[in-house]
Design an enzyme around this catalytic site. Sequence first.
Site, mmCIF file in Angstrom:
data_model
loop_
_atom_site.group_PDB
_atom_site.id
_atom_site.type_symbol
_atom_site.label_atom_id
_atom_site.label_comp_id
_atom_site.label_asym_id
_atom_site.label_seq_id
_atom_site.Cartn_x
_atom_site.Cartn_y
_atom_site.Cartn_z
ATOM 1 N N GLU A 68 9.216 -18.822 36.991
ATOM 2 C CA GLU A 68 8.476 -17.931 38.015
ATOM 3 C C GLU A 68 9.387 -16.700 38.256
ATOM 4 O OE1 GLU A 68 7.381 -19.451 41.852
ATOM 5 O OE2 GLU A 68 6.225 -17.708 42.112
ATOM 6 N N ASP A 86 -1.727 -21.528 45.127
ATOM 7 C CA ASP A 86 0.082 -21.471 45.619
ATOM 8 C C ASP A 86 -0.006 -21.116 47.115
ATOM 9 O OD1 ASP A 86 2.392 -21.433 45.235
ATOM 10 O OD2 ASP A 86 2.611 -19.529 44.142
ATOM 11 N N HIS A 146 -2.388 -26.210 42.688
ATOM 12 C CA HIS A 146 -0.940 -25.838 43.067
ATOM 13 C C HIS A 146 -0.970 -25.143 44.240
ATOM 14 C CE1 HIS A 146 3.152 -24.291 41.804
ATOM 15 N NE2 HIS A 146 2.932 -23.606 43.200
ATOM 16 N N GLN A 185 12.875 -27.445 46.612
ATOM 17 C CA GLN A 185 12.603 -25.848 46.636
ATOM 18 C C GLN A 185 13.988 -25.395 46.417
ATOM 19 O OE1 GLN A 185 9.712 -23.787 48.419
ATOM 20 N NE2 GLN A 185 11.140 -22.355 46.945
ATOM 21 N N TRP A 231 5.343 -16.401 51.828
ATOM 22 C CA TRP A 231 5.122 -15.760 50.330
ATOM 23 C C TRP A 231 3.989 -14.930 50.286
ATOM 24 C CZ3 TRP A 231 7.074 -20.846 50.901
ATOM 25 C CH2 TRP A 231 8.133 -21.036 50.739
ATOM 26 N N HIS A 251 7.571 -25.815 38.931
ATOM 27 C CA HIS A 251 7.639 -24.496 39.119
ATOM 28 C C HIS A 251 8.744 -24.002 37.787
ATOM 29 C CE1 HIS A 251 6.211 -25.160 43.007
ATOM 30 N NE2 HIS A 251 5.937 -23.756 43.147
ATOM 31 N N HIS A 297 1.106 -25.098 48.587
ATOM 32 C CA HIS A 297 2.405 -25.441 49.435
ATOM 33 C C HIS A 297 1.726 -25.854 51.120
ATOM 34 C CE1 HIS A 297 5.366 -24.549 46.657
ATOM 35 N NE2 HIS A 297 4.400 -23.847 46.127
HETATM 36 FE FE FE2 Z 1 4.266 -22.629 44.192
#
Ligand code: FE2
Length: 430
Positions: free
Chosen positions: A213, A309, A57, A152, A315, A210, A59
């Site tokens: 979350e 992630d 996982h 997203q 993030w 996802h 990005h």
């Molecule tokens: Fe993610």
Amino acid sequence: MDFDLVVRGGSLPDGTIADIGINGETIAAIAPALSGTAGREIDASGNLVAPPFVDPHFHMDATLSYGIPRINASGTLLEGIALWGELKPLLTHEAVRDRALAYCDWAVSMGLLAIRSHVDVCDDRLLAVEALLDVKKTVAPYIDLQLVAFPQDGLYRSPTAHQNTLRALDMGVDVVGGIPHFERTMEDGRRSVTELCEVAAKRGLMVDLHCDETDDPLSRHIEQLAYETQRLGLRGRAAGSHLTSMHSMDNYYVSKLLPLIAEAGVSAIPNPLINIMLQGRHDSFPKRRGLTRVKEMQALGIRVGWGQDCVLDPWYSLGTADMLDVAFMGLHVAQMSSPADMARCFDMVTNVNAAIMGLDHLGLAVGKRASLVVLDAGNPIEALRLRAERICVIARGKVVAERTRQDTRLSIAGRPASVNRRHSAHTQAR
Ligand code: FE2
């Protein structure tokens, strides 16, 4: 010549001491003392020899963008999504590609040789999709890069997300993604799970959403994902990423939910660095940890991996492409402190993550691909404790990274001769 390459005398994760003989891209032999000649020998005595690290996982379209155009002041998931929305119009094909390739260099140096990256499709230009498809080709000789079409901004909430998801899959993206908890309503989230699973079933693809979350204990899209996985025969091909709401769910409900996830064969991918950083931001005290119920799922036979992630993006403000960092944090937050659980955490960031991604060719066994890592540690638990140096990384039978004091020298055609994982992001963002 009997072997192209032999890795001598290393300790395998199960404690066995063995030599590994490699011919071409394949592990040809594993035995206590291999006889015969070799083109090159690597002395791994006293060191752990492990399968490569795998991240299920990530990005990669956002990585190494920390501070552009600003940092996430609240530290929440929702501000991160808003900030990514500000960055998206500024993206160029070259910038996405270059940051992703720089990250892949870090990954190779850390023995991270397989990555599943979500790629945002809520940009009608789909330039990040094109850029990461380019990167996938470039790194194919040493990294298995699997891409997920990720709407997203919401499959229904963003006007063109639906068609863009299908366009991205048509372009060669591997896996169907989604974000049901970000749709406008619970019902839209539920419908998105159904529709995305149907797309995966129709196209013979994997699906990785996802899912939940959020700190909201009533976010229950994992229930629908388990139902659709069972209904559509997606067993072993479906994953729920994050599942953080499960941390806060009613215990009676969870006692019904977990057997349904096990029955359906849905994998779970918590992302401990990001979950512990983002969840519970609206709590005062006591403050929730937010990590999903890892040991409880494993006890029922549910496949649970650890994902990374984010690294230096809207993030998350840290990260070094080190799956040992990920497992180290996961081990703490999930309280997996027994020797068996700690060893299991190492297995999660290697073999289990590979299984989640369907990478049957990885693993330390005769006939498997000759991709492995020599670590400056005696066993998996010591590797976790030390976040051990990667002394040598072998991909498809070739030595692709070797540790020499501070830097790691790379041997990849067309890429720089050395990589240093220092990064100026925090200086730029001040
Ligand atoms: Fe993610």
